[in-house]
Design an enzyme around this catalytic site. Sequence first.
Site, PDB file in Angstrom:
ATOM      1  NE  ARG A 170      -4.098  -1.536   2.460  1.00 57.70           N
ATOM      2  CZ  ARG A 170      -5.310  -1.245   2.513  1.00 57.70           C
ATOM      3  NH1 ARG A 170      -5.488  -0.198   2.656  1.00 57.70           N
ATOM      4  NH2 ARG A 170      -6.064  -2.308   2.693  1.00 57.70           N
ATOM      5  CB  SER A 172      -0.602   4.190   3.719  1.00 58.79           C
ATOM      6  OG  SER A 172      -0.652   2.908   3.705  1.00 58.79           O
ATOM      7  NE  ARG A 173       6.883   2.550   1.286  1.00 62.07           N
ATOM      8  CZ  ARG A 173       6.674   2.702  -0.073  1.00 62.07           C
ATOM      9  NH1 ARG A 173       5.709   1.952  -0.286  1.00 62.07           N
ATOM     10  NH2 ARG A 173       7.458   3.168  -0.679  1.00 62.07           N
ATOM     11  CG  LEU A 174       0.135   2.301   7.389  1.00 64.67           C
ATOM     12  CD1 LEU A 174      -0.966   2.960   8.119  1.00 64.67           C
ATOM     13  CD2 LEU A 174       1.170   1.949   8.310  1.00 64.67           C
TER      14      LEU A 174
END
Length: 194
Positions: A170, A172-174
């Site tokens: 993702r 968002s890096r999440l």
Amino acid sequence: MALPDEAVERFREGLDEAIAAGEVEPTAMCLSTLGVDGGLSSRMVLMKAFTPEGFVFYTNLESRKGTQLAASGAAALVFHWKATERQVRVEGVAEPVSDADADAYFASRPRGSQLGAWASDQSRPMASRVTLVKRVAAVEARYLGRPVPRPPHWSGFLVRPRLVEFWYGRRSRLHDRFVFTLDNGEWRRERQFP
Ligand SMILES: Cc1cc2nc3c(=O)[nH]c(=O)nc-3n(C[C@H](O)[C@H](O)[C@H](O)COP(=O)(O)O)c2cc1C
Ligand SMILES: Cc1ncc(COP(=O)(O)O)c(CN)c1O
């Protein structure tokens, strides 16, 4: 232990989407094996079959990977589908495929690849490229006008997973991670922090 349906579906869907997104080598996977000295060894191979039992690739049994897998079946795989920002990671044990499966896959390969399998002493020292070219010419002459049989030193391995992880990137890096692990004969599924 066959993979749970959800893991099978996630893998098939991930591969289909990678193909649809134009991934150049969607079946390419990094294979890691264990050396007799305990060191690790990695290289790319192409997955040629996927079933709930696991992941199949073909190679020279006398190669570095082949001898390492004969000594210790320990194997790890990684697929990276760049176009869809996904990764699938596999840990498990490799076992030989049946002669019938190896024959069937070998017969489906282009003739040039079949000749190459006879000509190449994969992973052993070669004095110069000329050696290889001469060997290919020799096997070409040997099998002129008839089918190329599968060399006895060329076959496949089935990597039976004990762990399969699906990583969905993702922005968002999440990221999302779903990990399936074989635990006392049962598959356990968990989410993990990215
Ligand atoms: C994308 C890609 C796919 C490859 N697929 C295979 C394969 O399916 N089987 C194989 O024996 N080598 C394949 N190779 C070559 C291996 O990476 C490796 O160089 C070779 O098998 C020798 O490895 P070893 O010395 O560790 O046994 C592939 C290489 C690349 C870059
Ligand atoms: C040496 C070797 N053996 C086997 C394979 C497997 O793929 P294919 O059967 O499509 O050649 C590859 C693919 N690059 C290869 O390089």
